[in-house]
Design a protein around this motif. Structure first.
Motif, PDB file in Angstrom:
ATOM      1  N   ASP A 105       9.081 -10.630  29.555  1.00 16.49           N
ATOM      2  CA  ASP A 105       7.991 -11.269  29.963  1.00 16.49           C
ATOM      3  C   ASP A 105       7.909 -11.418  31.704  1.00 16.49           C
ATOM      4  O   ASP A 105       8.927 -11.745  32.145  1.00 16.49           O
ATOM      5  CB  ASP A 105       8.050 -12.742  29.593  1.00 16.49           C
ATOM      6  CG  ASP A 105       6.437 -13.239  29.666  1.00 16.49           C
ATOM      7  OD1 ASP A 105       5.437 -12.539  29.787  1.00 16.49           O
ATOM      8  OD2 ASP A 105       6.526 -14.486  29.165  1.00 16.49           O
ATOM      9  N   ASP A 110       3.762 -17.164  30.673  1.00 19.55           N
ATOM     10  CA  ASP A 110       4.063 -18.154  29.575  1.00 19.55           C
ATOM     11  C   ASP A 110       4.095 -17.405  28.277  1.00 19.55           C
ATOM     12  O   ASP A 110       3.986 -18.342  27.285  1.00 19.55           O
ATOM     13  CB  ASP A 110       3.620 -19.544  29.571  1.00 19.55           C
ATOM     14  CG  ASP A 110       2.020 -19.357  29.354  1.00 19.55           C
ATOM     15  OD1 ASP A 110       1.422 -18.306  29.393  1.00 19.55           O
ATOM     16  OD2 ASP A 110       1.408 -20.607  29.192  1.00 19.55           O
ATOM     17  N   LYS A 113       6.909 -17.569  25.734  1.00 19.90           N
ATOM     18  CA  LYS A 113       6.859 -19.069  25.173  1.00 19.90           C
ATOM     19  C   LYS A 113       5.923 -19.321  24.384  1.00 19.90           C
ATOM     20  O   LYS A 113       6.346 -19.855  23.434  1.00 19.90           O
ATOM     21  CB  LYS A 113       6.848 -19.813  26.585  1.00 19.90           C
ATOM     22  CG  LYS A 113       7.189 -21.372  26.421  1.00 19.90           C
ATOM     23  CD  LYS A 113       7.071 -22.180  27.502  1.00 19.90           C
ATOM     24  CE  LYS A 113       7.088 -23.480  27.015  1.00 19.90           C
ATOM     25  NZ  LYS A 113       7.063 -24.524  28.317  1.00 19.90           N
ATOM     26  N   ARG A 114       4.737 -18.800  24.471  1.00 21.02           N
ATOM     27  CA  ARG A 114       3.610 -19.442  23.535  1.00 21.02           C
ATOM     28  C   ARG A 114       3.997 -18.673  22.213  1.00 21.02           C
ATOM     29  O   ARG A 114       3.823 -19.101  21.215  1.00 21.02           O
ATOM     30  CB  ARG A 114       2.374 -19.034  24.217  1.00 21.02           C
ATOM     31  CG  ARG A 114       1.887 -19.975  25.096  1.00 21.02           C
ATOM     32  CD  ARG A 114       0.556 -19.684  25.774  1.00 21.02           C
ATOM     33  NE  ARG A 114       0.201 -18.464  26.486  1.00 21.02           N
ATOM     34  CZ  ARG A 114      -0.455 -17.609  25.995  1.00 21.02           C
ATOM     35  NH1 ARG A 114      -1.331 -17.758  25.159  1.00 21.02           N
ATOM     36  NH2 ARG A 114      -0.715 -16.357  26.793  1.00 21.02           N
ATOM     37  N   ARG A 116       6.614 -17.488  20.766  1.00 17.11           N
ATOM     38  CA  ARG A 116       7.769 -17.930  20.241  1.00 17.11           C
ATOM     39  C   ARG A 116       7.681 -19.335  19.621  1.00 17.11           C
ATOM     40  O   ARG A 116       8.058 -19.863  18.527  1.00 17.11           O
ATOM     41  CB  ARG A 116       9.001 -17.965  20.927  1.00 17.11           C
ATOM     42  CG  ARG A 116       9.467 -16.603  21.302  1.00 17.11           C
ATOM     43  CD  ARG A 116      10.531 -16.551  22.262  1.00 17.11           C
ATOM     44  NE  ARG A 116      11.862 -16.866  21.585  1.00 17.11           N
ATOM     45  CZ  ARG A 116      13.058 -16.825  22.209  1.00 17.11           C
ATOM     46  NH1 ARG A 116      13.016 -16.748  23.525  1.00 17.11           N
ATOM     47  NH2 ARG A 116      14.126 -17.048  21.302  1.00 17.11           N
ATOM     48  N   GLU A 117       6.885 -20.280  20.409  1.00 17.89           N
ATOM     49  CA  GLU A 117       6.412 -21.583  19.846  1.00 17.89           C
ATOM     50  C   GLU A 117       5.553 -21.367  18.847  1.00 17.89           C
ATOM     51  O   GLU A 117       5.554 -22.218  17.786  1.00 17.89           O
ATOM     52  CB  GLU A 117       5.775 -22.263  21.033  1.00 17.89           C
ATOM     53  CG  GLU A 117       5.148 -23.811  20.435  1.00 17.89           C
ATOM     54  CD  GLU A 117       6.470 -24.780  20.303  1.00 17.89           C
ATOM     55  OE1 GLU A 117       6.250 -25.552  19.433  1.00 17.89           O
ATOM     56  OE2 GLU A 117       7.567 -24.419  20.857  1.00 17.89           O
ATOM     57  N   ASP A 130      17.004 -15.303  22.128  1.00 19.25           N
ATOM     58  CA  ASP A 130      16.958 -14.929  23.753  1.00 19.25           C
ATOM     59  C   ASP A 130      17.870 -13.811  24.049  1.00 19.25           C
ATOM     60  O   ASP A 130      19.073 -13.415  23.385  1.00 19.25           O
ATOM     61  CB  ASP A 130      17.484 -16.001  24.504  1.00 19.25           C
ATOM     62  CG  ASP A 130      16.407 -17.484  24.479  1.00 19.25           C
ATOM     63  OD1 ASP A 130      15.267 -16.928  24.613  1.00 19.25           O
ATOM     64  OD2 ASP A 130      17.119 -18.159  24.200  1.00 19.25           O
ATOM     65  N   SER A 154      12.159 -13.382  31.766  1.00 20.11           N
ATOM     66  CA  SER A 154      12.922 -13.485  30.519  1.00 20.11           C
ATOM     67  C   SER A 154      12.707 -12.431  29.453  1.00 20.11           C
ATOM     68  O   SER A 154      11.915 -11.302  29.530  1.00 20.11           O
ATOM     69  CB  SER A 154      12.400 -14.850  29.897  1.00 20.11           C
ATOM     70  OG  SER A 154      11.137 -14.855  29.525  1.00 20.11           O
ATOM     71  N   TYR A 156      13.392 -11.446  25.101  1.00 26.20           N
ATOM     72  CA  TYR A 156      13.670 -11.991  23.679  1.00 26.20           C
ATOM     73  C   TYR A 156      13.765 -10.726  22.817  1.00 26.20           C
ATOM     74  O   TYR A 156      12.941  -9.682  23.038  1.00 26.20           O
ATOM     75  CB  TYR A 156      13.016 -13.173  23.222  1.00 26.20           C
ATOM     76  CG  TYR A 156      11.708 -12.750  22.563  1.00 26.20           C
ATOM     77  CD1 TYR A 156      11.384 -12.322  21.207  1.00 26.20           C
ATOM     78  CD2 TYR A 156      10.301 -12.976  23.481  1.00 26.20           C
ATOM     79  CE1 TYR A 156      10.104 -12.156  20.752  1.00 26.20           C
ATOM     80  CE2 TYR A 156       9.136 -12.587  22.774  1.00 26.20           C
ATOM     81  CZ  TYR A 156       9.058 -12.332  21.653  1.00 26.20           C
ATOM     82  OH  TYR A 156       7.773 -12.039  21.212  1.00 26.20           O
TER      83      TYR A 156
END
Length: 315
Positions: A105, A110, A113-114, A116-117, A130, A154, A156
């Motif tokens: 990313d 984000d 993040k979105r 994975r949330e 991660d 980041s 993942y």
């Protein structure tokens, strides 16, 4: 040749939507021979590696990513259903490869993040993990040890993702439908044919050679050519501009680049996962096309004239 017996259902387009419809109808319809699928491409079509002659639909491709990594809960739910089908349906499961994927990313984004949330809120176990940039460079035999990751923040890993041999899977489903009795007609559809009383709807399609194919129901699975195909009908019905299909959906394309690999390079890269460099999807087809595939995700709309003074998007 236009079918001599009546059609219950006429499906225009043999991409994944048209093919999937024909396949599922063939499983349940009392008379599959009353179903006809029509496309400009012959069957069997040239392989996706034949860039000059293969079918033009988006699904006529050497491969597609299969993953549930979406920011929208609905997409994630549908993707899990699709992954189950890819894993279990005899007609397509041999074309599915669960290699996992790595997502990098960009700084300031984000997106990861979105995604994975969304996994965490889905009620399923979160499959993601991660990755440090050091792990990205060291894993998979050090394939990415020289990767420039300065623009990324980041990374993942999701072992549940993978890819599918798109054109082979579509061809297998269509062959199964035809084996069950569905008819295939090669032809260039130019416009819809309405009943004399327009209020009664569509009765068939007119082909480039002037012939007409009729059916009780006509299904358009025409993808990026839908606006172009419907524009004459919309003009015939004097539809308001705001109600026309072009104001609901627009066709767009993306840049796709293939790099041919030597046998030695193939042996080096064949175990890599799907890798997404934020705006670039990068993955590998090790089976029968010795090539890398890179995709830019920025859409590229195009326009074509369908009637004087009118432009629609088409690819």
């Amino acid at each position: 040749m236009v079918p001599s017996t009546p059609n219950d259902i006429l499906i225009v387009g043999s991409g994944i939507f048209g093919t999937s419809t024909a396949y599922h109808l063939a499983l349940t319809h009392p008379n599959p021979s009353a179903i006809t699928i029509i496309d400009r491409a012959p069957f069997p079509p040239p392989p996706a590696s034949d860039a000059e002659n293969h079918p033009l639909g988006a699904s006529a491709d050497i491969n597609k990513i299969v993953r549930a990594d979406y920011t929208l809960p609905l997409y994630m739910k549908l993707a899990y259903e699709a992954i189950h089908a890819w894993s279990t349906w005899p007609v397509i499961k041999d074309f599915y490869h669960r290699t996992g994927w790595v997502m990098l990313d960009e700084k300031g984004s984000d997106l990861a993040k979105r995604i994975r949330e969304n996994f965490r809120q889905s009620g399923r176990e979160d499959p993601t993990k991660d990755l440090t940039f050091e792990e990205v460079r060291e894993n998979w035999g050090g394939l990415f040890k020289e990767a420039d990751l300065d623009r990324y923040e980041s990374a993942y890993w999701n072992p549940e993702a993978g890819w599918a041999e798109a054109d082979r899977a579509v061809m297998a489903m269509l062959k199964e439908a035809l084996d069950r009795g569905v008819r295939y007609l090669q032809g260039e559809v130019e416009e819809l044919v309405l009943h004399e009383d327009n209020s009664k709807g569509v009765k068939g399609v007119k082909l480039a050679d002037g012939s007409v194919v009729e059916a009780k129901k006509v299904l358009l699975a025409t993808g990026a050519w839908t606006s172009l195909l419907l524009s004459k009908t919309e003009e015939q019905l004097s539809m308001d501009e705001a109600e026309r299909i072009e104001h609901q959906v627009k066709a767009a394309g993306v840049h796709v680049v293939h790099y041919a690999l030597s046998p030695g390079e193939m042996a080096k890269w064949e175990k890599m996962p799907v890798v997404v460099f934020s705006t670039i999807q990068h993955f590998f087809q090790p089976e029968y096309i010795i090539t890398f595939k890179f995709i830019s995700k920025y859409p590229l709309p195009d326009a074509a004239s369908s009637i004087p003074g009118s432009h629609v998007t088409v690819y």
